[in-house]
Scaffold this motif. Sequence first.
Motif: not given
Length: 343
Positions: A123-149
Amino acid sequence: MNRWVARIWAEDCGATRILSPFGCLYGLVTGARMRRAPIGRVAIPVIAVGNFTVGGAGKTPTVGALVRMARAGGLTPMVVTRGYGGRLEGPVVVDLAHHGARDVGDEALLHARLATTIVSRDRLAGARLAERLGAHLVLLDDGFQNPRLAKDLSLVVVDRASGLGNGRVMPAGPLRAPLAIQIERADALVIVDSGEGTHPSTLALIETATARGLPVFDAHLAPLDPELVAGRRVVAFAGIGRPGKFAATLAACGAQVVDFVAFADHHPYTAGEAADLLKRAAAADADLVTTAKDAARLDAPDGPIARLARGARVLDVALVFDDGEGLVRLIGATMAGLDRRPA
């Protein structure tokens, strides 16, 4: 989810009590995992959409509603999802012209129709890619229990009709981790009503959340085109977390359901199953109808699956919040607070 499992998890019974020690052990492991400090964060806000339990609670339509809210506010949201059921580990941007459910999973395809969607097991790598692509915010689908990001806001979706079931942790019940640990990390609840009533555990959960000062937002699923099935004889099929939701939606639309075939969540349809559904509809002189999530998995180039995809009506739904403005204010306050966060 297996229908037998869903049935025994709904209330306490002998089988769940026997499995309770295993649930305690699993809860210790998942609870410890949730308590870990995040490995990293991104500079843009991350809103997690998850649930306390396994099975369908309504995360996908909730993410869709948040995408629309963000865009209405002039923001560019991007969705990051694990891509359950797909083969790609990512991070990869979903391309509807080239990717199918076998590549990225059915839910990622639905998200990609509304916003740029990134499939990433990390999830952290995915969020970093979204940031590079110009996202204003990330909507994380089903990552509530995931501690990485690190998450800036965690919305937990609860199905009103199933709630927390018997309140036990897997495999003795539907909880992914002990409730006390999960609710500590929740910022708000979204209670989704599909017209099937209210489970007692839902009422208890709302009381607990209210006592803790957590906002509780009511929402309901609304079909986008109810006239598609109104007054029609239909043979319905669905492979979602809770197929009963789809049956209730069809009934609310005025459809006459002459046959309903339920499959497990994310079920990959076979040619034999597709042929059987086509035969059932022909024998009943009825229209076939399914969900958008199921239609995303009917991607064979030819044969019975392709014929099923062409012949089935797709009844899509959207999540509607009773107090959408309140949720917008909560998200806005979260983002305003992040503007003052030290780098």
